[in-house]
Enzyme design. Structure first.
Site, mmCIF file in Angstrom:
data_model
loop_
_atom_site.group_PDB
_atom_site.id
_atom_site.type_symbol
_atom_site.label_atom_id
_atom_site.label_comp_id
_atom_site.label_asym_id
_atom_site.label_seq_id
_atom_site.Cartn_x
_atom_site.Cartn_y
_atom_site.Cartn_z
ATOM 1 N N HIS A 130 0.799 -1.315 0.016
ATOM 2 C CA HIS A 130 0.018 -0.092 0.057
ATOM 3 C C HIS A 130 0.981 1.361 -0.155
ATOM 4 O O HIS A 130 1.809 1.382 0.875
ATOM 5 C CB HIS A 130 -0.982 0.016 1.150
ATOM 6 C CG HIS A 130 -1.899 1.008 1.080
ATOM 7 N ND1 HIS A 130 -1.551 2.448 1.410
ATOM 8 C CD2 HIS A 130 -3.167 1.238 0.788
ATOM 9 C CE1 HIS A 130 -2.800 3.158 1.359
ATOM 10 N NE2 HIS A 130 -3.739 2.419 0.963
ATOM 11 N N GLU A 132 0.910 4.144 1.574
ATOM 12 C CA GLU A 132 1.276 4.710 2.839
ATOM 13 C C GLU A 132 2.158 3.715 3.453
ATOM 14 O O GLU A 132 3.175 4.354 4.213
ATOM 15 C CB GLU A 132 -0.165 4.659 3.405
ATOM 16 C CG GLU A 132 -0.100 5.448 4.796
ATOM 17 C CD GLU A 132 -1.216 5.334 5.840
ATOM 18 O OE1 GLU A 132 -0.730 5.206 7.014
ATOM 19 O OE2 GLU A 132 -2.319 5.281 5.386
ATOM 20 N N CYS A 201 -6.818 6.996 11.610
ATOM 21 C CA CYS A 201 -7.453 8.186 11.700
ATOM 22 C C CYS A 201 -8.569 8.191 12.037
ATOM 23 O O CYS A 201 -9.357 7.306 11.956
ATOM 24 C CB CYS A 201 -6.891 8.808 10.325
ATOM 25 S SG CYS A 201 -8.341 8.463 9.281
#
Length: 314
Positions: A130, A132, A201
Site C-alpha cells: 500500500h 502509505e 485516523c
C-alpha cells in the site's frame, strides 16, 4: 419492481475526510497558481472519479518522477505520503514539489523517525505494497523497520538489535483487526512501546463505527469506493463482521445487483474516505429508478476537522 419498497440506512459520517479534501484542494490551487500541466506522483487519492476530474483541469498523473518530461513544472506528492528518497530525488532534479501528504500520515512518519532516533526497532502494522506503507517504511533506514500484516507475522517476528521495540500503524486499517494484532504484540513483547495517540485516523474510526452501528439491521450493505482504497475495503469487512450477510464494494466498473436487492427489505450504504458524495447520490438515483425508496441517515458523530493547505498556495 418500482412498487417494491426498500429502506436505505445511510451511514454518516461517510465519504471525503479532511486529508482527502486538502489533497484535492492542493491540486486545484496548484493548477490555478502555476497553470497546467501540474504533475501528481501516484493517484492523489484512491478514486477514479476524482482522478479523472482533476485530469480534465490539467493534472497529469505519473508513478515516478522520471516520467515527467518537463522538469520545470511543479509536482505534487499524493495524500498517502512518500518515502524520503522521493523529495530527495525531486531536489536533485531541481523540481519544485508540493507535499499533499495527509497530516495524520505525516504524524506517523515523524513518530517512526523519532523512535528510530531513540534506538527503537519499529514494527509497522499495515498492508504490504500500500502506498502509505511504502511511504512510512521509507522514512527510516532499511533493516530498522518491519511490516506486520497479521498475527502470524507477530508469531514469526524475533527481536533483532538491542531489544527496544515499538509499533506504529497504517492510518486506514480495520480498528478491530488492528486491536487483535496489537494484543498479540503486547503479549509476546511486554515492553513494546505504543504510540501516545492511536495512529488509525479519526475518519477511518468514525466511518467504521457508523457501518458497525447499522450493518446488523441490513440484508445487504454497499460501500461506494475504489478497489485500491484500503479504507473502503475495510468498510466492507466491517459490515460483514458486524452481522450483515452480504457486503459489496461498488466501484467504477460495478453493475448494481438489482436482482439481489429485490429480495431485500433494508440495505445499508456508506462510502470510503476518498469517494465523492456524487457517487453515493448517483447510486441512490439508480435505485430510485427501480424501487420505492425510503432513506434514513444514521449519524453517529459530526465531523468538523479541516486541515490547512500550504501557505504558498493561498
Amino acid at each position: 419492481m418500482k412498487n417494491k419498497e426498500i429502506k436505505i440506512l445511510l451511514a454518516a459520517p461517510r465519504g471525503f475526510c479532511a486529508g482527502v479534501d486538502r489533497a484535492i484542494e492542493i491540486v486545484k490551487k496548484s493548477i490555478e497558481k502555476y497553470g497546467a500541466p501540474v504533475y501528481v506522483r501516484h493517484e492523489i487519492v484512491h478514486n477514479k472519479h476524482v482522478v479523472e476530474s482533476l485530469k480534465k483541469i490539467g493534472a497529469v498523473f505519473v508513478e515516478e518522477l522520471n516520467e515527467i518530461k518537463d522538469k520545470t513544472r511543479p509536482v505534487i506528492f499524493s495524500a498517502h505520503g512518500v518515502p524520503k528518497v522521493v523529495p530527495a530525488e525531486a531536489k536533485e532534479l531541481k523540481m519544485d514539489y508540493i507535499d499533499a501528504t495527509c497530516p495524520l500520515v505525516s504524524k506517523v512518519h515523524r513518530e517512526a523517525e523519532n523512535l528510530n532516533k531513540s534506538g527503537f526497532h519499529v514494527l509497522l502494522i499495515g498492508h504490504k505494497n500500500h502506498p502509505e506503507v511504502i511511504g512510512t517504511m521509507g522514512q527510516i533506514p532499511n533493516g530498522s523497520i518491519d511490516l506486520i500484516e497479521n498475527i502470524e507475522d507477530v508469531n514469526k517476528f524475533e527481536i533483532k538489535r538491542n531489544g527496544k521495540l515499538a509499533y506504529v500503524t497504517q492510518t486506514t486499517l480495520s480498528v478491530d483487526d488492528t486491536k487483535d494484532i496489537i494484543n498479540a504484540l503486547k503479549e509476546k513483547f511486554s515492553n513494546i512501546k505504543e504510540p501516545k495517540k492511536e495512529d488509525i485516523c479519526y475518519a477511518t474510526t468514525n466511518r467504521q463505527a457508523a457501518v458497525k452501528k447499522i450493518a446488523k439491521l441490513c440484508d445487504m450493505f454497499f460501500v461506494i469506493g475504489s478497489r485500491n482504497s484500503s479504507n473502503s475495503l475495510r468498510l466492507v469487512e466491517v459490515a460483514n463482521n458486524s452481522g450483515c450477510s452480504e457486503a459489496v464494494l461498488i466501484h467504477s466498473e460495478s453493475s448494481i445487483p438489482l436482482e439481489k436487492i429485490t429480495k431485500c427489505k433494508t440495505i445499508g450504504i456508506s462510502s470510503g474516505a476518498s469517494a465523492p458524495e456524487i457517487l453515493v447520490e448517483n447510486f441512490i438515483k439508480k435505485l430510485k429508478e427501480q424501487f420505492s425508496v425510503n432513506i434514513e441517515e444514521v449519524e453517529i458523530i459530526k465531523e468538523d476537522i479541516t486541515f490547512k493547505i500550504p501557505g504558498r498556495l493561498n
